[in-house]
Design a protein around this motif. Structure first.
Motif, PDB file in Angstrom:
ATOM      1  N   ARG A   1       0.843  -1.207   0.000  1.00 31.60           N
ATOM      2  CA  ARG A   1       0.000   0.000   0.000  1.00 31.60           C
ATOM      3  C   ARG A   1       0.875   1.254   0.000  1.00 31.60           C
ATOM      4  NH1 ARG A   1      -3.700  -0.612   5.041  1.00 31.60           N
ATOM      5  NH2 ARG A   1      -4.195   1.567   4.555  1.00 31.60           N
ATOM      6  N   ALA A   2       1.968   1.188   0.736  1.00 29.99           N
ATOM      7  CA  ALA A   2       2.875   2.343   0.764  1.00 29.99           C
ATOM      8  C   ALA A   2       3.540   2.530  -0.600  1.00 29.99           C
ATOM      9  CB  ALA A   2       3.920   2.169   1.858  1.00 29.99           C
ATOM     10  N   ALA A   3       3.925   1.405  -1.224  1.00 30.70           N
ATOM     11  CA  ALA A   3       4.551   1.486  -2.549  1.00 30.70           C
ATOM     12  C   ALA A   3       3.570   2.100  -3.549  1.00 30.70           C
ATOM     13  CB  ALA A   3       4.978   0.096  -3.006  1.00 30.70           C
ATOM     14  N   ARG A   4       2.338   1.629  -3.495  1.00 31.13           N
ATOM     15  CA  ARG A   4       1.306   2.163  -4.372  1.00 31.13           C
ATOM     16  C   ARG A   4       1.059   3.649  -4.049  1.00 31.13           C
ATOM     17  NH1 ARG A   4      -3.039   3.317  -3.581  1.00 31.13           N
ATOM     18  NH2 ARG A   4      -4.317   4.023  -5.298  1.00 31.13           N
ATOM     19  N   GLY A   5       1.107   3.959  -2.753  1.00 32.89           N
ATOM     20  CA  GLY A   5       0.893   5.350  -2.330  1.00 32.89           C
ATOM     21  C   GLY A   5       1.943   6.288  -2.894  1.00 32.89           C
ATOM     22  N   VAL A   6       3.192   5.825  -2.901  1.00 35.53           N
ATOM     23  CA  VAL A   6       4.268   6.643  -3.455  1.00 35.53           C
ATOM     24  C   VAL A   6       4.045   6.873  -4.947  1.00 35.53           C
ATOM     25  CG1 VAL A   6       6.716   6.617  -4.041  1.00 35.53           C
ATOM     26  CG2 VAL A   6       5.992   6.001  -1.758  1.00 35.53           C
ATOM     27  N   CYS A   7       3.524   5.842  -5.625  1.00 34.91           N
ATOM     28  CA  CYS A   7       3.291   5.980  -7.066  1.00 34.91           C
ATOM     29  C   CYS A   7       2.061   6.825  -7.360  1.00 34.91           C
ATOM     30  CB  CYS A   7       3.141   4.605  -7.713  1.00 34.91           C
ATOM     31  SG  CYS A   7       4.675   3.695  -7.711  1.00 34.91           S
ATOM     32  N   TYR A   8       1.125   6.866  -6.427  1.00 35.10           N
ATOM     33  CA  TYR A   8      -0.053   7.695  -6.650  1.00 35.10           C
ATOM     34  C   TYR A   8       0.239   9.172  -6.394  1.00 35.10           C
ATOM     35  CZ  TYR A   8      -4.734   7.671  -8.135  1.00 35.10           C
ATOM     36  OH  TYR A   8      -5.816   7.818  -8.932  1.00 35.10           O
ATOM     37  N   ALA A   9       1.185   9.404  -5.493  1.00 32.76           N
ATOM     38  CA  ALA A   9       1.422  10.769  -5.007  1.00 32.76           C
ATOM     39  C   ALA A   9       1.712  11.813  -6.090  1.00 32.76           C
ATOM     40  CB  ALA A   9       2.537  10.754  -3.962  1.00 32.76           C
ATOM     41  N   PRO A  10       2.481  11.484  -7.141  1.00 33.18           N
ATOM     42  CA  PRO A  10       2.737  12.527  -8.145  1.00 33.18           C
ATOM     43  C   PRO A  10       1.454  13.095  -8.753  1.00 33.18           C
ATOM     44  CG  PRO A  10       4.204  10.671  -8.474  1.00 33.18           C
ATOM     45  CD  PRO A  10       3.202  10.231  -7.438  1.00 33.18           C
ATOM     46  N   ALA A  11       0.403  12.265  -8.793  1.00 35.79           N
ATOM     47  CA  ALA A  11      -0.845  12.730  -9.414  1.00 35.79           C
ATOM     48  C   ALA A  11      -1.538  13.810  -8.595  1.00 35.79           C
ATOM     49  CB  ALA A  11      -1.794  11.541  -9.610  1.00 35.79           C
ATOM     50  N   TYR A  12      -1.281  13.820  -7.292  1.00 38.37           N
ATOM     51  CA  TYR A  12      -1.995  14.792  -6.449  1.00 38.37           C
ATOM     52  C   TYR A  12      -1.783  16.229  -6.921  1.00 38.37           C
ATOM     53  CZ  TYR A  12      -2.472  10.921  -3.100  1.00 38.37           C
ATOM     54  OH  TYR A  12      -2.767   9.734  -2.503  1.00 38.37           O
ATOM     55  N   THR A  13      -0.548  16.520  -7.351  1.00 38.37           N
ATOM     56  CA  THR A  13      -0.254  17.895  -7.774  1.00 38.37           C
ATOM     57  C   THR A  13      -0.435  18.085  -9.279  1.00 38.37           C
ATOM     58  OG1 THR A  13       2.080  17.251  -7.764  1.00 38.37           O
ATOM     59  CG2 THR A  13       1.282  18.484  -5.864  1.00 38.37           C
ATOM     60  N   VAL A  14      -1.089  17.100  -9.925  1.00 40.52           N
ATOM     61  CA  VAL A  14      -1.405  17.235 -11.352  1.00 40.52           C
ATOM     62  C   VAL A  14      -2.914  17.337 -11.562  1.00 40.52           C
ATOM     63  CG1 VAL A  14      -1.307  16.120 -13.610  1.00 40.52           C
ATOM     64  CG2 VAL A  14       0.691  16.028 -12.097  1.00 40.52           C
ATOM     65  N   MET A  15      -3.648  16.350 -11.046  1.00 35.16           N
ATOM     66  CA  MET A  15      -5.079  16.281 -11.367  1.00 35.16           C
ATOM     67  C   MET A  15      -5.866  17.423 -10.721  1.00 35.16           C
ATOM     68  SD  MET A  15      -5.927  12.866  -9.215  1.00 35.16           S
ATOM     69  CE  MET A  15      -5.594  12.721  -7.464  1.00 35.16           C
ATOM     70  N   GLY A  16      -6.835  17.910 -11.508  1.00 33.32           N
ATOM     71  CA  GLY A  16      -7.654  19.015 -11.013  1.00 33.32           C
ATOM     72  C   GLY A  16      -6.932  20.351 -11.066  1.00 33.32           C
ATOM     73  N   GLY A  17      -5.846  20.407 -11.835  1.00 33.82           N
ATOM     74  CA  GLY A  17      -5.049  21.642 -11.914  1.00 33.82           C
ATOM     75  C   GLY A  17      -3.676  21.385 -11.325  1.00 33.82           C
ATOM     76  N   THR A  18      -2.647  21.503 -12.154  1.00 32.38           N
ATOM     77  CA  THR A  18      -1.295  21.252 -11.640  1.00 32.38           C
ATOM     78  C   THR A  18      -0.925  22.337 -10.631  1.00 32.38           C
ATOM     79  OG1 THR A  18      -0.227  22.613 -13.306  1.00 32.38           O
ATOM     80  CG2 THR A  18      -0.604  20.290 -13.879  1.00 32.38           C
ATOM     81  N   SER A  19       0.003  22.009  -9.766  1.00 34.97           N
ATOM     82  CA  SER A  19       0.437  23.026  -8.804  1.00 34.97           C
ATOM     83  C   SER A  19       1.069  24.212  -9.518  1.00 34.97           C
ATOM     84  CB  SER A  19       1.408  22.419  -7.789  1.00 34.97           C
ATOM     85  OG  SER A  19       0.673  21.681  -6.833  1.00 34.97           O
ATOM     86  N   THR A  20       1.637  23.957 -10.690  1.00 33.85           N
ATOM     87  CA  THR A  20       2.211  25.055 -11.475  1.00 33.85           C
ATOM     88  C   THR A  20       1.118  26.024 -11.913  1.00 33.85           C
ATOM     89  OG1 THR A  20       3.864  23.496 -12.268  1.00 33.85           O
ATOM     90  CG2 THR A  20       3.676  25.565 -13.453  1.00 33.85           C
ATOM     91  N   ILE A  21       0.021  25.478 -12.433  1.00 35.28           N
ATOM     92  CA  ILE A  21      -1.048  26.362 -12.902  1.00 35.28           C
ATOM     93  C   ILE A  21      -1.764  27.006 -11.707  1.00 35.28           C
ATOM     94  CG2 ILE A  21      -3.151  24.923 -13.108  1.00 35.28           C
ATOM     95  CD1 ILE A  21      -1.682  26.990 -15.939  1.00 35.28           C
ATOM     96  N   LEU A  22      -1.838  26.288 -10.601  1.00 37.00           N
ATOM     97  CA  LEU A  22      -2.459  26.882  -9.415  1.00 37.00           C
ATOM     98  C   LEU A  22      -1.688  28.117  -8.956  1.00 37.00           C
ATOM     99  CD1 LEU A  22      -3.343  23.740  -7.257  1.00 37.00           C
ATOM    100  CD2 LEU A  22      -4.856  25.068  -8.723  1.00 37.00           C
ATOM    101  N   ARG A  23      -0.368  28.060  -9.083  1.00 36.36           N
ATOM    102  CA  ARG A  23       0.445  29.214  -8.687  1.00 36.36           C
ATOM    103  C   ARG A  23       0.180  30.400  -9.617  1.00 36.36           C
ATOM    104  NH1 ARG A  23       2.823  24.984  -6.310  1.00 36.36           N
ATOM    105  NH2 ARG A  23       4.001  25.381  -4.409  1.00 36.36           N
ATOM    106  N   ASN A  24      -0.084  30.100 -10.874  1.00 38.96           N
ATOM    107  CA  ASN A  24      -0.493  31.191 -11.772  1.00 38.96           C
ATOM    108  C   ASN A  24      -1.826  31.778 -11.329  1.00 38.96           C
ATOM    109  OD1 ASN A  24       1.733  30.623 -13.282  1.00 38.96           O
ATOM    110  ND2 ASN A  24       0.634  29.950 -15.106  1.00 38.96           N
TER     111      ASN A  24
END
Lengths: 379, 378
Positions: free
Chosen positions: B342-365
């Motif tokens: 579950r932790a391994a899967r969690g690490v692989c899921y984590a990059p999506a958090y700052t992409v889906m629904g608006g990347t953190s880059t676009i949110l900063r804009n």
């Protein structure tokens, strides 16, 4: 369903506007720069005005002791504004450290004796806790208190004492028995001119907040509260102090964000305002995230402090650790966004940076407070 | 009425909180996922059960099947459900953003048609915004809707459409005025996913899951009555919808259950000074993030604030994933059903958090331009 509010009331916002107006008028940058070079480090005239016109020094002191009877929340609003303006004054020392030590001491005689003058601003108070080793916990308290009949005397050294050279009343943490840790610590009041008291002003990184080293040589002192029960009082004062500094830090961080945004809108390079470049936008956006999250942390602490509830120890360490880092981050980025001029003595960016850095280290740095937090939450 | 700072959850909501926790735990045995359950915990029966309990459309008016409860009550329920891994995905997009969008922009007929079935947990929705050439740049959408009598005919392609494979309805943004300025020619259509001409293809994500999809539209006929809000007015409506998508508790507690289980696993050395620092940082950002979410929920935040909340909270979730994997050490190298996996899967899921629904880059804009008013350059 009522409940949960994350913003101040209209009355509290009105207080904010009043204090901001006063400080804009009486403590603009030019005054900050003038006062910070004086030994005393505050303007007695403004200090009197704060007390007489607005009752700021006694804001959170109950009316029966000569104060205004407001709460720690209103104090937080004022501290935020003072942090924003970098006000040079012993306000934090007197209205937070000294006033709350007395209020929480349970010593009615002492409260009636000292609080009215602190509330009016006629007298300045501070707390002397840390010693030469710079610790902020109980194990750093080694100054010896000796009793001879009804008379207590103190011998030892206190350092990093905020406004220690100008305070009229110094509340000193001392050891009253051959103990260690949190046991055997008592609080004493030492007043200006006491025998054997030597005060030495210290040159400080943050010139807007003064510090002193105090040496006590068989200095007569008055016991405040119960002998040996001082740490329970002081640990709560330290929690409130941590929150109070966090509130100041929020004010400072919000101010440097404004400086950065204002500058980014007018400074033109490559034919366009630098604020139109994503690199600068993202720095500013990160600062805003830091400011808003720091507000959340500091206000959480103010709420817990106003109720002196079970969450205060957690909220205090959380607020101090988080807001310290947020302020340092914002103050450092403000220099970067301004470029070369950001590094000059002329621009006030360095004054905020120095306040940020100094208050990050004062009363326990973020690593200390995160460790406290882990312990207090018990995760 | 309370007029000043108050960080305490009202006592009256504790019972509701306990109820939601118990309900989530009662389903834990037959839940197929434990983390990110708002996105990949797809269970139609669970959605209907939410409907029966009155936990869908909680804040909506009774006339559309809602329950007229407070935003804070809804927050309490979903914080408990999501942080305990309840499989709410089949109902979540409708409850979180399509329902509120229809309430704000839909006609009374549209509200009467779609909201009651959402509130009953009977319909599943997907959201057709992103396209292969229009990710962060929503104004560049090319999927077209052309008038044909009273109807619209839709052609084009959407991508990253979560839950499209099982959805009954798609809330689609399409270009209805090809010659208008790019932000002004977009409209919103509700498309029946069983319409002829729709093809859905699964996309495997980096964890091996296939909740998101490509959706191809080939001359799909959509009744004119399904256009929501103002024709050509979608850009504003979408920005509003994204506020619902970005500022919620789902962005803070996606992997809270993993964190809790890791803490209870005996793998966390609380005497280690570095570990204590990390724990304190996580506990701090959890509390702060929760307060940011609540400011939005209680409408005590400025416009655009959801970008601040999402940027902050998703980074907290990434910290949790990272901490969990390191706490489990070697066990997180294995892709199994246990905690390490579950932790391994969690690490692989984590990059999506700052992409889906608006990347953190676009949110900063968004933060820089909409809140701080820094200049835009086109």
């Amino acid at each position: 369903v009522t409940g949960m509010k994350f913003a101040f009331s209209d009355e509290q916002e009105e207080l904010r506007r009043t204090v901001r107006g006063l400080l804009a008028d009486k403590s603009p940058e030019s005054e900050v720069r003038r006062v910070m070079t004086t030994v005393e480090g505050y303007d007695p005239k403004l200090w009197r005005q704060m007390g007489e016109q607005l009752g700021l020094q006694g804001l959170a002191i109950p009316e029966e002791y000569g104060g205004e009877g407001f709460t720690f929340l209103e104090l937080g609003v004022v501290l935020e504004e003072m942090g924003r303006a970098l006000l040079c004054a012993p306000y934090f020392s007197s209205a937070v450290l000294a006033a709350y030590t007395l209020l929480l001491s349970g010593d009615e005689d002492a409260k009636h004796e000292y609080l009215p003058a602190l509330a009016s601003g006629d007298s300045i108070g501070t707390v002397a806790l840390s010693e030469e080793d710079g610790r902020w916990d109980a194990s750093g308290v080694r100054l010896a208190a000796l009793r001879d009949g009804e008379v207590w005397t103190l011998s030892g050294t206190k350092s990093f004492v905020l406004d220690g050279h100008t305070a009229d009343v110094i509340l000193v943490a001392g050891r009253t028995s051959a103990s260690s840790g949190t046991d055997g610590i008592s609080i004493f009041a030492v007043t200006d001119g006491a025998a054997g008291l030597t005060r030495t002003p210290l040159a400080t990184l943050d010139q807007t907040r003064k510090q002193a080293r105090l040496t006590f040589d068989a200095t007569p002192a008055r016991l405040i509260g119960t002998e040996g029960a001082g740490w329970a009082v002081l640990s709560q004062v330290l929690d409130l102090a941590a929150v109070a500094l966090a509130a100041e830090q929020v004010g400072g961080a919000a101010r440097v964000l404004e400086m950065s945004v204002d500058y980014a809108k007018i400074r033109v390079q490559f034919g366009r305002p630098i604020g139109s470049f994503q690199a600068i936008k993202h720095k500013c956006a990160d600062m805003l995230v830091a400011v808003e999250s720091a507000k959340s942390a500091a206000y959480y602490g103010l709420w817990a402090g106003s109720e002196l509830n079970d969450e205060l120890p957690t909220a205090a360490s959380l607020a101090k650790a988080y807001c310290s880092d947020a302020y340092v981050h914002c103050a450092a980025e403000n220099i970067q966004i301004h470029g070369g001029v950001g590094f000059t003595w002329e621009l006030p960016a360095h004054l905020y940076f120095k306040r940020a850095k100094s208050s990050q280290l004062c009363f326990g740095d973020p690593i200390y407070h995160r460790d406290q937090l882990a312990q207090r939450i018990g995760v | 009425m309370i007029v000043t700072l108050d960080y305490a959850l009202p006592e009256s909501l504790r019972q509701l909180q306990r109820e939601a926790v118990e309900f989530a735990e009662s389903w834990a045995d037959h839940a197929t996922v434990t983390e990110d359950s708002w996105l990949i915990g797809y269970d139609r029966e669970f959605a209907r059960e939410l409907g029966r309990r009155g936990w869908l459309g909680m804040t909506w008016p009774a006339r559309v099947g809602g329950h007229e409860r407070t935003p804070l009550e809804r927050f309490v329920v979903y914080e408990a459900l999501i942080s305990h891994g309840a499989p709410i995905a089949a109902a979540w997009f409708a409850d979180r953003q399509i329902g509120p969008t229809l309430l704000e922009y839909g006609s009374p007929e549209q509200q009467a048609r779609w909201l009651p079935e959402m509130a009953a947990g009977e319909s599943a929705w997907c959201i057709g915004i992103s396209e292969p050439d229009a990710g962060s740049d929503v104004g560049s959408l090319r999927t077209r809707a052309v008038r044909n009598g009273d109807d619209w005919v839709v052609s084009g392609q959407k991508i990253w459409t979560s839950g499209a494979l099982h959805a009954d309805w798609c809330y689609l943004v399409a270009r209805t005025a090809p010659n208008a300025p790019k932000h002004e020619g977009l409209s919103e259509l509700v498309v029946d996913m069983r319409s002829p001409g729709i093809e859905v293809r699964k996309i495997l994500d980096m964890t091996g899951n296939a909740h998101f999809c490509e959706v191809h539209f080939d001359k799909v006929s959509v009744p004119g009555a399904n256009l929501v809000g103002r024709e050509g007015g979608s850009f504003r409506q979408v920005m509003r919808q994204l506020e619902h998508e970005r500022g919620g508790i789902d962005r803070l507690v996606s992997n809270y259950r993993l964190y809790r289980d890791v803490l209870a696993s005996g793998h966390v050395d609380r005497d280690d000074r570095v570990v204590r620092q990390e724990l304190a940082a996580i506990e701090s950002s959890y509390r702060i993030g929760r307060h940011l979410v609540l400011r939005g929920v209680l409408e005590q935040a400025p416009p655009g604030f959801s970008a601040v909340t999402k940027a902050f909270c998703t980074e907290h979730e990434q910290r949790v994933a990272d901490f969990s994997a390191r706490a489990l050490g070697a066990h997180a190298m294995l892709w199994g059903p246990g905690l390490g996996g579950r932790a391994a899967r969690g690490v692989c899921y984590a990059p999506a958090y700052t992409v889906m629904g608006g990347t953190s880059t676009i949110l900063r804009n968004v933060i820089a331009e909409r809140i701080l008013r820094l200049p835009r350059v086109n």
